[in-house]
Design a protein around this motif. Structure first.
Motif, PDB file in Angstrom:
ATOM      1  N   ARG A   1      43.871 -24.100  38.120  1.00  0.00           N
ATOM      2  CA  ARG A   1      42.464 -24.535  37.996  1.00  0.00           C
ATOM      3  C   ARG A   1      41.904 -24.288  36.596  1.00  0.00           C
ATOM      4  N   PHE A   2      42.324 -23.204  35.972  1.00  0.00           N
ATOM      5  CA  PHE A   2      41.826 -22.835  34.647  1.00  0.00           C
ATOM      6  C   PHE A   2      42.919 -23.065  33.611  1.00  0.00           C
ATOM      7  N   THR A   3      42.490 -23.418  32.401  1.00  0.00           N
ATOM      8  CA  THR A   3      43.420 -23.597  31.295  1.00  0.00           C
ATOM      9  C   THR A   3      42.863 -22.928  30.050  1.00  0.00           C
ATOM     10  N   VAL A   4      43.654 -22.042  29.470  1.00  0.00           N
ATOM     11  CA  VAL A   4      43.253 -21.387  28.219  1.00  0.00           C
ATOM     12  C   VAL A   4      43.939 -22.099  27.061  1.00  0.00           C
ATOM     13  N   SER A   5      43.201 -22.269  25.984  1.00  0.00           N
ATOM     14  CA  SER A   5      43.757 -22.917  24.796  1.00  0.00           C
ATOM     15  C   SER A   5      43.087 -22.339  23.568  1.00  0.00           C
ATOM     16  N   ARG A   6      43.612 -22.659  22.412  1.00  0.00           N
ATOM     17  CA  ARG A   6      43.023 -22.137  21.185  1.00  0.00           C
ATOM     18  C   ARG A   6      43.157 -23.141  20.065  1.00  0.00           C
ATOM     19  N   ASP A   7      42.229 -23.051  19.136  1.00  0.00           N
ATOM     20  CA  ASP A   7      42.268 -23.840  17.914  1.00  0.00           C
ATOM     21  C   ASP A   7      42.216 -22.829  16.774  1.00  0.00           C
TER      22      ASP A   7
ATOM     23  N   LEU B   1      38.313 -21.797  27.441  1.00  0.00           N
ATOM     24  CA  LEU B   1      38.714 -21.654  28.826  1.00  0.00           C
ATOM     25  C   LEU B   1      38.133 -22.835  29.601  1.00  0.00           C
ATOM     26  N   GLN B   2      38.994 -23.780  29.946  1.00  0.00           N
ATOM     27  CA  GLN B   2      38.584 -24.909  30.756  1.00  0.00           C
ATOM     28  C   GLN B   2      38.693 -24.506  32.218  1.00  0.00           C
ATOM     29  N   MET B   3      37.585 -24.584  32.921  1.00  0.00           N
ATOM     30  CA  MET B   3      37.550 -24.145  34.319  1.00  0.00           C
ATOM     31  C   MET B   3      37.234 -25.340  35.203  1.00  0.00           C
ATOM     32  N   ASN B   4      38.166 -25.692  36.052  1.00  0.00           N
ATOM     33  CA  ASN B   4      38.003 -26.809  36.972  1.00  0.00           C
ATOM     34  C   ASN B   4      38.016 -26.306  38.409  1.00  0.00           C
ATOM     35  N   SER B   5      37.539 -27.139  39.295  1.00  0.00           N
ATOM     36  CA  SER B   5      37.514 -26.804  40.730  1.00  0.00           C
ATOM     37  C   SER B   5      36.916 -25.418  40.967  1.00  0.00           C
ATOM     38  N   LEU B   6      35.790 -25.188  40.354  1.00  0.00           N
ATOM     39  CA  LEU B   6      35.167 -23.865  40.441  1.00  0.00           C
ATOM     40  C   LEU B   6      34.758 -23.528  41.862  1.00  0.00           C
ATOM     41  N   LYS B   7      34.888 -22.264  42.180  1.00  0.00           N
ATOM     42  CA  LYS B   7      34.561 -21.739  43.502  1.00  0.00           C
ATOM     43  C   LYS B   7      33.455 -20.698  43.370  1.00  0.00           C
ATOM     44  N   PRO B   8      32.728 -20.442  44.446  1.00  0.00           N
ATOM     45  CA  PRO B   8      31.698 -19.402  44.367  1.00  0.00           C
ATOM     46  C   PRO B   8      32.255 -18.052  43.918  1.00  0.00           C
ATOM     47  N   GLU B   9      33.495 -17.767  44.273  1.00  0.00           N
ATOM     48  CA  GLU B   9      34.092 -16.491  43.870  1.00  0.00           C
ATOM     49  C   GLU B   9      34.447 -16.424  42.390  1.00  0.00           C
TER      50      GLU B   9
END
Length: 125
Positions: free
Chosen positions: A66-72, A80-88
């Protein structure tokens, strides 16, 4: 060394957010960088990290897929790209960095010398 996190906000469950962390006072290309989070009343927990070479990337089991970390490195910024976020997933997210991150310490808060101020992520159900 300063780490400035941004991009937090309010999102509905299932939505997405992208956090950014701009580093100053260091050459981010030489540092391991990543993210931790802390929900109210809970301990700080590891989210994701990557070493300077970007070939070694680590995720908490709770965010894998669900999450992807990347750097430039040219911008001294980690994302930090966060997809399909949940309440938790709701928490304050902290950016971290360390020049000498030891093997096996990637998910340990004490493995990182530098911490940003945190950005709040709120997920509504």
């Amino acid at each position: 060394v300063q780490l400035q996190a941004s991009g937090g906000g309010l999102v509905q469950a299932g939505g997405s957010l992208k956090l950014s962390c701009a580093a100053s006072g260091l050459s981010s290309s030489l540092f391991a960088m990543g993210w931790f989070r802390q929900a109210t009343g809970k301990e700080r927990e590891f989210v994701a990290a990557m070493r300077w070479s970007s070939t070694n990337i680590y995720y908490a089991d709770s965010v894998k897929g669900r999450f992807t970390v990347s750097r430039d490195n040219a911008k001294n910024t980690v994302y930090l790209q966060m997809n399909s976020l949940k309440p938790e997933d709701m928490a304050v997210y902290y950016c971290v960095a360390d020049k000498r991150l030891r093997p096996g310490r990637e998910s340990t808060p004490t493995g990182y010398e530098y911490w940003g101020q945190g950005t709040q992520v709120t997920v509504s159900s």
